[in-house]
Design a protein around this motif. Structure first.
Motif, PDB file in Angstrom:
ATOM      1  N   LYS A 689      48.674 -12.456  21.602  1.00 24.43           N
ATOM      2  CA  LYS A 689      47.795 -12.113  22.334  1.00 24.43           C
ATOM      3  C   LYS A 689      47.137 -12.865  23.390  1.00 24.43           C
ATOM      4  O   LYS A 689      47.077 -14.071  22.866  1.00 24.43           O
ATOM      5  CB  LYS A 689      46.732 -11.155  21.673  1.00 24.43           C
ATOM      6  N   GLN A 690      46.860 -12.884  24.705  1.00 28.14           N
ATOM      7  CA  GLN A 690      46.460 -13.708  25.300  1.00 28.14           C
ATOM      8  C   GLN A 690      44.988 -13.263  26.245  1.00 28.14           C
ATOM      9  O   GLN A 690      44.811 -12.185  26.547  1.00 28.14           O
ATOM     10  CB  GLN A 690      47.297 -14.012  26.770  1.00 28.14           C
ATOM     11  N   PHE A 691      44.107 -14.228  26.246  1.00 28.83           N
ATOM     12  CA  PHE A 691      43.053 -14.067  26.802  1.00 28.83           C
ATOM     13  C   PHE A 691      42.509 -14.920  27.786  1.00 28.83           C
ATOM     14  O   PHE A 691      43.051 -16.137  27.871  1.00 28.83           O
ATOM     15  CB  PHE A 691      41.843 -13.811  25.834  1.00 28.83           C
ATOM     16  N   ALA A 692      41.532 -14.532  28.871  1.00 31.42           N
ATOM     17  CA  ALA A 692      40.805 -15.795  29.469  1.00 31.42           C
ATOM     18  C   ALA A 692      39.387 -16.053  29.033  1.00 31.42           C
ATOM     19  O   ALA A 692      38.892 -15.136  28.925  1.00 31.42           O
ATOM     20  CB  ALA A 692      40.886 -15.423  31.083  1.00 31.42           C
ATOM     21  N   VAL A 693      39.159 -17.249  28.618  1.00 34.28           N
ATOM     22  CA  VAL A 693      37.883 -17.490  28.017  1.00 34.28           C
ATOM     23  C   VAL A 693      36.951 -18.149  29.055  1.00 34.28           C
ATOM     24  O   VAL A 693      37.391 -19.528  29.415  1.00 34.28           O
ATOM     25  CB  VAL A 693      38.050 -18.177  26.751  1.00 34.28           C
ATOM     26  N   LYS A 694      35.834 -17.464  29.475  1.00 35.59           N
ATOM     27  CA  LYS A 694      34.893 -18.540  30.429  1.00 35.59           C
ATOM     28  C   LYS A 694      34.010 -19.142  29.419  1.00 35.59           C
ATOM     29  O   LYS A 694      33.260 -18.520  28.557  1.00 35.59           O
ATOM     30  CB  LYS A 694      34.166 -17.767  31.288  1.00 35.59           C
ATOM     31  N   HIS A 695      33.768 -20.427  29.734  1.00 38.23           N
ATOM     32  CA  HIS A 695      32.894 -21.258  28.796  1.00 38.23           C
ATOM     33  C   HIS A 695      31.690 -21.697  29.708  1.00 38.23           C
ATOM     34  O   HIS A 695      31.826 -22.491  30.657  1.00 38.23           O
ATOM     35  CB  HIS A 695      33.759 -22.623  28.434  1.00 38.23           C
ATOM     36  N   MET A 696      30.518 -21.229  29.324  1.00 33.25           N
ATOM     37  CA  MET A 696      29.340 -21.334  30.171  1.00 33.25           C
ATOM     38  C   MET A 696      28.434 -22.334  29.310  1.00 33.25           C
ATOM     39  O   MET A 696      28.053 -21.948  28.113  1.00 33.25           O
ATOM     40  CB  MET A 696      28.708 -19.960  30.493  1.00 33.25           C
ATOM     41  N   TRP A 697      27.961 -23.475  30.045  1.00 33.08           N
ATOM     42  CA  TRP A 697      27.037 -24.396  29.504  1.00 33.08           C
ATOM     43  C   TRP A 697      25.833 -24.086  29.699  1.00 33.08           C
ATOM     44  O   TRP A 697      25.494 -23.312  30.889  1.00 33.08           O
ATOM     45  CB  TRP A 697      27.329 -25.822  29.824  1.00 33.08           C
ATOM     46  N   LYS A 698      24.758 -24.260  28.791  1.00 30.84           N
ATOM     47  CA  LYS A 698      23.312 -24.006  29.130  1.00 30.84           C
ATOM     48  C   LYS A 698      23.099 -24.973  30.399  1.00 30.84           C
ATOM     49  O   LYS A 698      23.372 -26.138  30.314  1.00 30.84           O
ATOM     50  CB  LYS A 698      22.287 -24.034  28.209  1.00 30.84           C
ATOM     51  N   THR A 748      28.373 -16.741  21.380  1.00 29.00           N
ATOM     52  CA  THR A 748      27.111 -17.371  21.785  1.00 29.00           C
ATOM     53  C   THR A 748      26.640 -18.406  20.764  1.00 29.00           C
ATOM     54  O   THR A 748      26.819 -18.069  19.699  1.00 29.00           O
ATOM     55  CB  THR A 748      26.314 -16.314  22.113  1.00 29.00           C
ATOM     56  N   SER A 749      26.169 -19.487  21.147  1.00 32.99           N
ATOM     57  CA  SER A 749      25.209 -20.302  20.543  1.00 32.99           C
ATOM     58  C   SER A 749      23.971 -20.555  21.501  1.00 32.99           C
ATOM     59  O   SER A 749      24.030 -19.920  22.541  1.00 32.99           O
ATOM     60  CB  SER A 749      25.916 -21.527  20.041  1.00 32.99           C
ATOM     61  N   GLU A 750      23.152 -21.418  21.096  1.00 37.45           N
ATOM     62  CA  GLU A 750      21.934 -21.570  21.632  1.00 37.45           C
ATOM     63  C   GLU A 750      22.300 -22.559  22.915  1.00 37.45           C
ATOM     64  O   GLU A 750      21.820 -22.659  23.829  1.00 37.45           O
ATOM     65  CB  GLU A 750      20.984 -22.483  20.801  1.00 37.45           C
ATOM     66  N   ASP A 751      23.693 -23.450  22.812  1.00 39.42           N
ATOM     67  CA  ASP A 751      23.811 -24.238  23.902  1.00 39.42           C
ATOM     68  C   ASP A 751      24.971 -23.830  24.889  1.00 39.42           C
ATOM     69  O   ASP A 751      25.066 -24.307  25.857  1.00 39.42           O
ATOM     70  CB  ASP A 751      24.239 -25.361  23.501  1.00 39.42           C
ATOM     71  N   SER A 752      25.869 -23.010  24.417  1.00 38.85           N
ATOM     72  CA  SER A 752      26.778 -22.468  25.325  1.00 38.85           C
ATOM     73  C   SER A 752      27.109 -20.907  24.990  1.00 38.85           C
ATOM     74  O   SER A 752      26.857 -20.395  24.031  1.00 38.85           O
ATOM     75  CB  SER A 752      28.123 -23.219  25.136  1.00 38.85           C
ATOM     76  N   HIS A 753      27.878 -20.484  26.008  1.00 41.02           N
ATOM     77  CA  HIS A 753      28.489 -18.980  25.989  1.00 41.02           C
ATOM     78  C   HIS A 753      29.853 -18.981  26.179  1.00 41.02           C
ATOM     79  O   HIS A 753      30.458 -19.671  26.925  1.00 41.02           O
ATOM     80  CB  HIS A 753      27.585 -18.068  26.782  1.00 41.02           C
ATOM     81  N   LEU A 754      30.406 -18.159  25.408  1.00 41.36           N
ATOM     82  CA  LEU A 754      31.945 -17.653  25.398  1.00 41.36           C
ATOM     83  C   LEU A 754      31.987 -16.365  25.770  1.00 41.36           C
ATOM     84  O   LEU A 754      31.601 -15.590  25.179  1.00 41.36           O
ATOM     85  CB  LEU A 754      32.752 -18.325  24.310  1.00 41.36           C
TER      86      LEU A 754
END
Length: 975
Positions: A689-698, A748-754
């Motif tokens: 399976k293929q996905f696109a993952v956006k990694h967003m930093w705080k 999610t974590s406190e420092d970044s979101h996926l």
């Protein structure tokens, strides 16, 4: 002799004959007709039709009106959310029916010729729906007094001949449709009972005929947004009952005809955006005027002093003309004056003092004239004021203190004058202020700390004044600030470290001051920073390595006292003069900088041996450190996958994935995109399976910290809000539509979101149209992309519980799957409409240059119509193959202006079609361009809804061989 008795068989036969020749009950029974009508609109609100049932008399049905004989005379279901098509064959069988009002619904489809059977109709109101196709002949409706078809999608030639027999018409509204171009219809000139004529945006061309004066009963005449040329006819001066006259956005020339002063009943006059000239002497007696709009013409001369005595005047706009002399001193001092724009003229004298006398004025726009004197003291208490622009005049003196703290003002523009004195501390009370432009004046004193309380500030231009002292240390509280220009002042002290907290900062210019100390490393945390100019100061120390983090397109640190090595990553972005005038700086010899010295060493073999020993020891230590670090990373990763660290996964679709496998795939080699809100990775799981993952930093995490943290080992610090992440999750998690990208889950974590999305292998529409990845796409492929994207937006605007406004519709946010099917993506700027208004208190101009609707520039309002404008730009891209902004368009022009300019010069849409589209389909493509032009109309209210856009696109579906011919005089909606 008595007649023979009729046998039983004969009775049965007679009954049968009678039944056959009699109309069926379903045809004659009003109840059955209305219930059939209800069935056709099955998608409508059930509440409207709750009373339409077998138990109620038809005269008790909601929206049904009967006469004293219980015959149905009126069906009024305006603004009821009706959905579906109309069968006039059944409705018109109601012989007593006199009025049909279905305005402002969601009705669509063609109007059948059976409409002509409604021969007793006096009122027909179908306006503001989504009807399409040709409108039928209605010459049989001789009783008609009121006809409204405006704001639909009717096309082709209108049956003007049918109006000739409708001599009872008092109200005729056909505007905002897609009718074929035609000269002013002579049939209308015979309708002497007309009181209202609305033909705005109806493709009328040529001159307004003198015979318009025959319509002596007219009270409202609207002919705007057409192709009218020549002079305003003298015949119009005979229309002495006129209260509304609108001729804007045509190509009219000449002046107001002699006798125009006879129109003393006029309340609204709008002839803006033409080529009219001469003076305004014919308007001096129009004392009932409430709104006077003359902007973008060639009028000249002085304004009649009588304008100052117009006691009902509320809106006055004459910008971009050649007026001279002074404004009447008492203008705007009588009624509830709301708006004045006299910009771009040659007006002199002082600003009238009493325009805020009744406390209602919202906008005062007087830029680019020759006004003198100061700001009247009375405006210090003008709490209703939202925008003030008086830039580029010769105004002087001190700004009244109370003015700085006006509670509702959003824009203050005093630039390019000779104002002096301080900005007073009460500016902290200006809680709505978004734009502060006071550059090129003589303002002095210190910038008050209280300016940091204006949390709504987006732009500050204070350059080239005489401000002294330090930049407020709390300036980092301005989280919405996009641009800060303080160059050319006398600021001293250090650059505040808190500037690194201005997370939205895009442009920062502090050049030409007396700032000292070091460049704060915190500036490197400004992820949105594009331009940084700190030149001509007294800054010292090294250039922080953190400045390599922002994607700077301009950096200028010249003429300071900086020293040390220039970070190598800055050299590629810098110009040759970016670091000039800093004798202590060095590099590898590029950008005119001296070569950095090698590590110094002493003479003699012992010295060489010593440094060799030290170097060897360093290599050994670094090797051991790297080994330990790798082992540590592996342990951290293992710990993460075993859920020791606080990652939280929320699923929005049922899917079997492991967050550990996702996290391990966030590697540089899997990076497929970068955006303002984060990086995007392609992730392929072991199962295929293929996905696109956006990694967003705080926002605000230092780049150094990012570089030394594993993307799979981030420790929590504190609770924070991430508006872009929250907007995207809130929007996408509840949406289920084939043309909106699917969000599977968030991690999610406190420092970044996926954010884990479905993977779109064909990239974006931008890629396919404008980059090296582009593929040959004929119109049938482009058309399907256009329809799919339109349906995605239609769902957002109309299909959700609350309308979703995307705010950043563009070709790079339309992703394509294996089969080139489109999906709307990137909802980081999305807003959800609540309580009939938009959740938008930031006043930020959201979106991308070239796609942003023009109303952003002057209202900052965000509506669905803004998305529709942006979609129109995408549609133009699809048809022309060009980018939204190209050098060939000319300075300050985009694709919308270019398309409209091209049409005005050669009136040939097919010539604008991308040469890569085959000739067989160019006619269809040019049809789509007409829809794009309508989507990008300057006035938001005149743009269609997305539902109507989808309908119009579906009606131009390409077929082969081509059966639609586009003539050179195709209907174009002017921008």
């Amino acid at each position: 002799m008595l007649p023979e008795p009729i046998s039983g068989h004969s009775l049965i036969l007679l009954a049968l004959i009678f039944f056959i020749i009699s109309p069926s009950c379903s045809q004659s029974d009003p109840r059955q007709i209305l219930l059939k009508f209800k069935t056709e609109l099955a998608g409508s609100s059930t509440q409207v039709f709750s009373s339409w049932n077998e138990n109620n008399p038809v005269c008790k049905f909601t929206g049904v009106v009967c006469d004293d004989k219980n015959s149905i005379t009126e069906i009024n279901l305006s603004k009821q959310g009706l959905v579906g098509t109309l069968d006039f064959a059944s409705i018109c069988s109601l012989e007593s029916l006199e009025k049909i009002s279905l305005r402002s619904n969601l009705l669509h489809g063609n109007i059948s010729s059976h409409l002509s059977d409604c021969t007793n109709l006096q009122l027909l109101d179908l306006g503001d729906n989504f009807f399409a196709g040709k409108f039928p002949d209605i010459s049989s409706l001789t009783q008609l007094q009121f006809l409204n078809l405006s704001l639909n999608g009717f096309s082709g030639p209108f049956p003007w001949n049918s109006l000739e027999k409708l001599t009872n018409l008092a109200y005729l509204s056909l505007g905002d449709n897609l009718f074929d171009r035609t000269p002013f219809p002579s049939e209308i000139l015979k309708l002497e009972k007309l009181q209202t004529l609305y033909l705005t945006n109806s493709s009328i061309e040529g001159m307004i005929p003198e015979e318009i004066g025959n319509l002596v009963s007219l009270q409202t005449l609207e002919l705007s947004f057409n192709y009218l040329v020549g002079a305003i006819p003298e015949g119009i001066t005979k229309l002495t009952k006129l209260q509304v006259l609108e001729l804007y956005d045509n190509e009219l020339s000449g002046g107001f005809p002699v006798g125009f002063k006879n129109l003393v009943m006029l309340k609204e006059l709008d002839v803006s955006n033409n080529s009219l000239d001469g003076d305004l002497s014919e308007l001096r007696n129009l004392t009932r005027l409430v709104s006077l709009q003359l902007f973008e013409n060639k009028f000249s001369g002085e304004l009649p002093r009588e304008f100052g005595e117009f006691k009902f005047l509320q809106q006055f706009s004459i910008y971009h003309n050649m007026f001279t002399g002074e404004l009447p001193a008492r203008i705007g001092s009588w009624a509830d004056f709301q708006f004045i724009d006299v910009s771009e003229n040659f007006l002199t004298g002082s600003i009238p003092p009493d325009m805020c006398k009744n406390g209602k004025i919202r906008e005062i726009l007087m830029l680019q004239n020759k006004f003198t004197g100061g700001l009247p003291e009375a405006y210090a208490n003008c709490s209703s004021l939202i925008r003030l622009r008086v830039s580029n005049n010769s105004l002087s003196g001190r700004v009244p203190d109370g003015f700085w703290g006006l509670p509702n003002v959003r824009l203050i523009d005093l630039s390019l004058n000779q104002f002096e004195g301080p900005v007073t501390p009460n500016i902290g009370e200006a809680k709505s202020l978004a734009q502060l432009f006071i550059a090129y004046n003589r303002f002095s004193g210190e910038l008050p700390e209280e300016i940091s309380k204006v949390s709504s500030l987006v732009e500050m231009e204070l350059m080239h004044n005489q401000f002294t002292g330090e930049i407020p240390s709390t300036i980092g509280d301005l989280k919405q600030l996009n641009s800060l220009y303080l160059e050319g002042n006398l600021f001293s002290g250090t650059i505040p470290e808190s500037l690194g907290s201005c997370v939205s900062l895009y442009d920062l210019n502090l050049a030409g001051n007396s700032l000292s100390g070091q460049i704060p490393a915190s500036l490197g945390s400004l992820r949105e920073l594009n331009s940084l100019n700190l030149s001509d100061n007294k800054l010292s120390g090294i250039i922080p390595a953190s400045l390599s983090s922002p994607r700077l397109s301009l950096i200028d640190l010249s003429n300071n006292m900086l020293s040390g090595r220039v970070p190598e990553s800055l050299l590629s972005e810098a110009s040759d003069s970016s670091f000039a005038g800093n004798p202590g700086l060095c590099a590898d010899g590029s950008k005119g900088l001296q070569q950095c010295s090698p590590v110094p060493h002493s003479s003699g073999g012992l010295g060489v041996a010593k440094y060799c020993f030290i170097a060897g020891a360093l290599v050994l230590v670094l090797s051991l450190a790297c080994f330990v670090l790798v082992k540590s990373k592996q342990k951290d990763c293992e710990s993460l996958i075993n859920h020791r660290f606080p990652w939280d996964m929320k699923q929005f679709h049922i899917i079997d994935i492991n967050e550990g496998e996702i996290l391990r795939s966030l590697k540089q080699e899997n990076l497929i995109g970068k955006g303002g809100s984060g990086n995007v990775y392609k992730v392929e799981l072991a199962c295929g399976k293929q996905f696109a993952v956006k990694h967003m930093w705080k926002s605000g995490i230092s780049n150094d910290r990012k570089n030394h943290m594993s993307s799979t080992a981030m420790l929590p610090k504190r609770k924070t809000r991430w508006p872009e992440y929250e907007a995207e999750v809130a929007t996408l998690s509840s949406i289920r539509h084939v043309n909106v990208v699917k969000l599977y889950c968030s991690i999610t974590s406190e420092d970044s979101h996926l954010l884990v999305y479905e993977y779109m292998p064909k990239g974006s529409l931008w890629d396919q149209l404008h980059t090296y990845q582009k593929t040959e796409m004929d119109w049938n492929v482009r058309y399907e992309i256009a329809v799919g994207a339109a349906k995605g937006l239609e769902y957002l605007h109309h299909g959700c519980d609350r309308p979703v406004i995307h705010r950043d519709v563009k070709s790079s946010n339309i992703l394509l799957d294996d089969e080139m099917k489109p999906k709307i993506a990137d909802f980081g700027l999305a807003k959800i409409v609540q309580l009939n208004k938009v959740m938008d208190s930031t006043h930020i101009i959201a979106g991308t240059h070239g796609y942003i609707a023009p109303e952003y520039g002057y209202t900052l309002n965000v509506t669905e119509k803004s998305d529709i404008y942006s979609f129109g730009v995408v549609l133009m891209e699809l048809v022309t193959g060009k980018k939204p902004v190209e050098p060939e368009f000319g300075e300050n022009k985009d694709i919308v202006r270019w398309v409209n300019d091209q049409m005005r010069s050669n009136d040939n849409l097919i010539a604008l079609v991308d040469p890569n589209i085959s000739d067989d389909f160019k006619g269809f493509a040019s049809n789509a361009l007409t829809i794009a032009i309508r989507c990008t109309i300057r006035i938001p209210a005149l743009r269609p809804s997305m539902r109507m856009v989808v309908q119009m696109l579906e009606q131009i579906e390409p077929r082969f061989p081509i059966d639609i011919v586009i003539e050179n005089d195709i209907n174009i909606v002017k921008n």
